[in-house]
Design a protein around this motif. Structure first.
Motif, short mmCIF file in Angstrom:
data_model
loop_
_atom_site.label_atom_id
_atom_site.label_comp_id
_atom_site.label_asym_id
_atom_site.label_seq_id
_atom_site.Cartn_x
_atom_site.Cartn_y
_atom_site.Cartn_z
N PRO A 68 81.20 -65.49 18.29
CA PRO A 68 82.72 -66.11 19.78
C PRO A 68 83.29 -67.02 19.18
O PRO A 68 82.39 -67.81 18.07
CB PRO A 68 81.55 -66.52 20.20
CG PRO A 68 80.07 -66.00 20.28
CD PRO A 68 80.44 -65.42 19.11
N ARG A 69 84.08 -67.83 19.67
CA ARG A 69 84.44 -68.74 19.02
C ARG A 69 84.69 -69.93 20.25
O ARG A 69 84.69 -69.70 21.35
CB ARG A 69 86.68 -68.59 19.32
CG ARG A 69 86.58 -66.95 18.28
CD ARG A 69 88.59 -67.31 17.56
NE ARG A 69 88.66 -68.37 16.86
CZ ARG A 69 88.97 -68.63 15.74
NH1 ARG A 69 88.03 -68.36 15.06
NH2 ARG A 69 89.77 -69.33 15.83
N TYR A 70 84.54 -71.06 19.89
CA TYR A 70 84.37 -71.67 20.28
C TYR A 70 85.28 -73.58 19.86
O TYR A 70 85.94 -73.36 18.99
CB TYR A 70 82.90 -72.81 20.33
CG TYR A 70 81.95 -71.70 20.47
CD1 TYR A 70 81.72 -71.96 22.22
CD2 TYR A 70 81.45 -71.20 20.23
CE1 TYR A 70 80.70 -70.81 22.50
CE2 TYR A 70 80.51 -69.89 19.90
CZ TYR A 70 79.71 -69.88 21.51
OH TYR A 70 79.22 -68.97 22.05
N GLU A 71 85.90 -74.10 20.85
CA GLU A 71 87.25 -74.99 21.17
C GLU A 71 86.81 -76.84 21.12
O GLU A 71 85.50 -76.69 22.15
CB GLU A 71 88.10 -74.60 21.95
CG GLU A 71 89.88 -75.45 22.25
CD GLU A 71 90.45 -75.11 22.47
OE1 GLU A 71 91.61 -75.39 23.02
OE2 GLU A 71 90.38 -74.58 23.77
N TYR A 72 86.97 -77.17 20.46
CA TYR A 72 86.17 -78.61 20.18
C TYR A 72 87.59 -79.09 20.12
O TYR A 72 88.72 -79.19 19.57
CB TYR A 72 85.69 -78.75 18.42
CG TYR A 72 84.16 -78.24 18.94
CD1 TYR A 72 82.70 -78.22 18.92
CD2 TYR A 72 84.40 -76.59 17.78
CE1 TYR A 72 81.80 -77.66 19.34
CE2 TYR A 72 82.81 -76.02 18.94
CZ TYR A 72 81.42 -76.27 18.49
OH TYR A 72 80.83 -75.38 18.65
N LEU B 93 86.02 -73.32 16.67
CA LEU B 93 85.15 -72.20 15.26
C LEU B 93 84.61 -71.47 15.71
O LEU B 93 84.68 -71.30 16.70
CB LEU B 93 84.53 -73.90 14.92
CG LEU B 93 84.23 -74.85 14.28
CD1 LEU B 93 82.89 -75.84 14.25
CD2 LEU B 93 85.06 -74.63 13.01
N SER B 94 83.88 -70.76 14.81
CA SER B 94 83.00 -69.06 14.89
C SER B 94 82.31 -69.41 14.63
O SER B 94 82.36 -70.13 13.84
CB SER B 94 84.11 -68.23 13.95
OG SER B 94 85.30 -67.67 14.65
N ARG B 95 81.39 -69.23 15.60
CA ARG B 95 79.89 -69.81 15.27
C ARG B 95 79.17 -68.45 16.04
O ARG B 95 79.79 -67.94 17.10
CB ARG B 95 79.46 -71.23 14.91
CG ARG B 95 79.89 -71.58 16.14
CD ARG B 95 79.51 -73.22 16.63
NE ARG B 95 79.49 -73.94 15.06
CZ ARG B 95 79.26 -75.61 15.27
NH1 ARG B 95 79.04 -75.59 16.47
NH2 ARG B 95 79.82 -75.66 14.34
N PRO B 96 77.78 -68.08 15.89
CA PRO B 96 76.51 -67.80 16.50
C PRO B 96 76.63 -68.59 17.94
O PRO B 96 76.58 -69.76 18.18
CB PRO B 96 75.25 -67.93 15.80
CG PRO B 96 75.79 -67.60 13.74
CD PRO B 96 76.91 -69.07 14.05
N MET B 97 76.29 -67.72 19.18
CA MET B 97 75.46 -68.51 20.68
C MET B 97 74.68 -69.39 19.71
O MET B 97 74.50 -70.68 20.59
CB MET B 97 76.04 -67.23 21.39
CG MET B 97 76.62 -66.53 21.58
SD MET B 97 76.31 -65.27 23.01
CE MET B 97 76.41 -66.15 24.75
N ALA B 98 73.83 -69.12 19.41
CA ALA B 98 72.18 -69.96 19.10
C ALA B 98 72.68 -71.43 18.54
O ALA B 98 72.37 -72.72 19.10
CB ALA B 98 71.12 -69.36 18.58
N GLN B 99 74.37 -71.76 18.41
CA GLN B 99 74.54 -72.44 17.86
C GLN B 99 76.00 -73.10 18.57
O GLN B 99 75.98 -74.19 17.59
CB GLN B 99 75.45 -72.50 15.92
CG GLN B 99 74.01 -72.16 15.22
CD GLN B 99 74.51 -72.03 13.47
OE1 GLN B 99 75.76 -71.89 13.58
NE2 GLN B 99 73.60 -71.38 12.61
#
Length: 72
Positions: free
Chosen positions: A2-6, A17-23
């Motif tokens: 998943p990609r998350y927006e900050y 950022l692409s990071r595991p859901m756990a992070q």
């Protein structure tokens, strides 16, 4: 992954950022090196051509389940 927006609160830059859901809640540094960032809620638009369901006779009484009597 998943990609998350900050968004950086220091410089206002928005980044992903692409990071595991756990992070997903782990702190993220902006590309300029600032560490005061916040994760943004992203909206996902899903396109398609699925047919629109027909309205049931109960739902056409006005108000739907919010007082329209469609529940039960």
């Amino acid at each position: 992954m998943p990609r998350y927006e900050y968004r950086c609160r220091t410089c206002g830059d928005t980044f992903e950022l692409s990071r595991p859901m756990a992070q997903s809640s782990a702190p993220a540094n902006c590309p300029a090196g600032h560490d005061d960032t916040v994760k943004l809620l992203s909206t996902v638009a899903v396109g398609g051509s699925a047919p629109t369901p027909a309205a049931s006779p109960r739902a056409t009484g006005g108000g739907g389940c919010c007082g329209g009597g469609c529940c039960g």
